[in-house]
Design an enzyme around this catalytic site. Structure first.
Site, PDB file in Angstrom:
ATOM      1  N   SER A  12      -4.023 -39.859   2.593  1.00 21.23           N
ATOM      2  CA  SER A  12      -3.905 -38.780   3.465  1.00 21.23           C
ATOM      3  C   SER A  12      -2.587 -37.462   3.512  1.00 21.23           C
ATOM      4  O   SER A  12      -3.079 -35.934   4.289  1.00 21.23           O
ATOM      5  CB  SER A  12      -3.321 -39.788   5.340  1.00 21.23           C
ATOM      6  OG  SER A  12      -4.438 -40.486   5.456  1.00 21.23           O
ATOM      7  N   ALA A  21      -9.127 -38.160   5.832  1.00 22.96           N
ATOM      8  CA  ALA A  21      -7.339 -38.216   5.855  1.00 22.96           C
ATOM      9  C   ALA A  21      -7.180 -39.167   7.814  1.00 22.96           C
ATOM     10  O   ALA A  21      -8.291 -38.116   8.391  1.00 22.96           O
ATOM     11  CB  ALA A  21      -6.732 -36.591   5.996  1.00 22.96           C
ATOM     12  N   LYS A  22      -6.399 -38.977   7.784  1.00 20.78           N
ATOM     13  CA  LYS A  22      -5.824 -39.958   9.224  1.00 20.78           C
ATOM     14  C   LYS A  22      -4.983 -39.080   9.052  1.00 20.78           C
ATOM     15  O   LYS A  22      -4.060 -39.118   9.536  1.00 20.78           O
ATOM     16  CB  LYS A  22      -5.775 -41.415   8.803  1.00 20.78           C
ATOM     17  CG  LYS A  22      -5.299 -42.198  10.462  1.00 20.78           C
ATOM     18  CD  LYS A  22      -4.909 -43.303  10.622  1.00 20.78           C
ATOM     19  CE  LYS A  22      -4.754 -44.099  11.309  1.00 20.78           C
ATOM     20  NZ  LYS A  22      -6.745 -44.740  11.896  1.00 20.78           N
ATOM     21  N   GLY A  23      -5.551 -38.032  10.167  1.00 15.04           N
ATOM     22  CA  GLY A  23      -5.007 -36.908  10.365  1.00 15.04           C
ATOM     23  C   GLY A  23      -5.091 -36.752  11.714  1.00 15.04           C
ATOM     24  O   GLY A  23      -5.857 -37.396  12.687  1.00 15.04           O
TER      25      GLY A  23
END
Length: 305
Positions: free
Chosen positions: A63, A157-159
């Protein structure tokens, strides 16, 4: 959450829980560019163990790479921090939250002058969607909010900044009397829940959306592996929301949600109207794995020593 005893790992050292603070001008607080993970630790007969720690740490670094962040710590250091906070807080089971964020060294949209900071916290957390929901199934509402288009934000992405979309969907569903939201992709096909992947059972096959606009879930991957061991075919394909209503069974997956059955969508009963036999069997196998009762998947567990 701020007023607790315990320790939080912050920038390389264990810090008193109440002292783990950041400045109000922290860049990520204003502009939302940061990455995080959700990881679970489970109590097993041989002590607490973290489920698929390596895969979660890899996704955190992936990410960061997608969003152009360079983490100032190695994978081994962040993984070690996860284990350290569990041990420091005496947790036999719980939820772990690593987070990387830009500091308060500069404002404006370009974060180049900001330092990247990292923290890891852990706390006790039971069934995310409730024990009743875990046992009998939850009621879900199709959200009026659309899941992100992959060219609007980086959906792999784990944004941090991706999650207002989820918050709006979840809040709307709860305000309307439901337990959770189902989001559709920009073309109207099922994407995922506000914080979960989704599977439906149709004619003896599990069907799950492709990763066009959904997060590449580690629990999702676990279910695909377990289904193969059950000789249960899994197909990744798009499907509309009425396919969920017509499914024999449906369930959400995620680190927080684990395996949560869906009994209704938009006030329409799914299948028998509660957790079906296939969902229950996958649920049983999942908890056997995470609680160390499946010798074939002990490699997915990292002991807290």
């Amino acid at each position: 959450m701020h007023d607790k005893d315990g320790k939080i790992w912050l920038d390389g050292q264990l810090t008193e829980w109440r002292e783990a603070k950041v400045h109000v001008l922290t860049h990520t607080l204003h502009y939302g560019l940061g990455v995080f993970e959700g990881i679970r630790c489970y109590k097993t007969d041989s002590g607490p163990a973290v489920f698929r720690l390596g895969e979660h740490i890899d996704r955190l670094f992936g990410s960061a790479q997608v969003l152009g962040m360079t983490l100032p710590y190695s994978r081994e250091e962040i993984a070690g921090a996860c284990l350290a906070v569990l041990k420091a807080n005496g947790l036999q089971s719980g939820y772990i939250r690593p987070l990387a964020f830009y500091g308060a060294e500069s404002m404006g949209l370009n974060p180049a002058k900001c330092h990247v900071h990292a923290t890891v916290a852990a706390w006790e957390w039971g069934a995310y969607l409730g024990e009743e929901g875990m046992e009998h199934g939850i009621r879900v509402k199709t959200s009026s909010y659309t899941r992100h288009h992959p060219n609007i934000t980086m959906t792999r992405a784990k944004g941090v900044g991706n999650y207002p979309n989820s918050i709006l969907a979840k809040s709307e569903a709860i305000a309307c009397g439901f337990d959770e939201a189902l989001l559709l992709d920009p073309e109207g096909f099922v994407s995922e829940g506000s914080g979960e992947n989704i599977f439906i059972l149709h004619k003896g096959r599990l069907v799950t959306p492709p990763l066009d606009s959904a997060l590449d879930g580690i629990t999702r991957d676990t279910v695909i592996t377990l289904a193969a061991e059950m000789n249960l075919p899994v197909v990744e394909q798009r499907f509309p929301r009425d396919a969920v209503i017509l499914a024999e069974e449906a369930f959400f997956t995620g680190t927080a949600a684990e395996i949560t059955p869906i009994r209704e969508l938009d006030n329409r009963k799914i299948g028998i109207g509660h957790a079906g036999p296939v969902t229950k069997e996958i649920q049983r196998r999942f908890f056997d794995v995470v609680q160390g009762r499946n010798p074939g998947h002990l490699n997915w567990l990292t002991k807290v020593e």
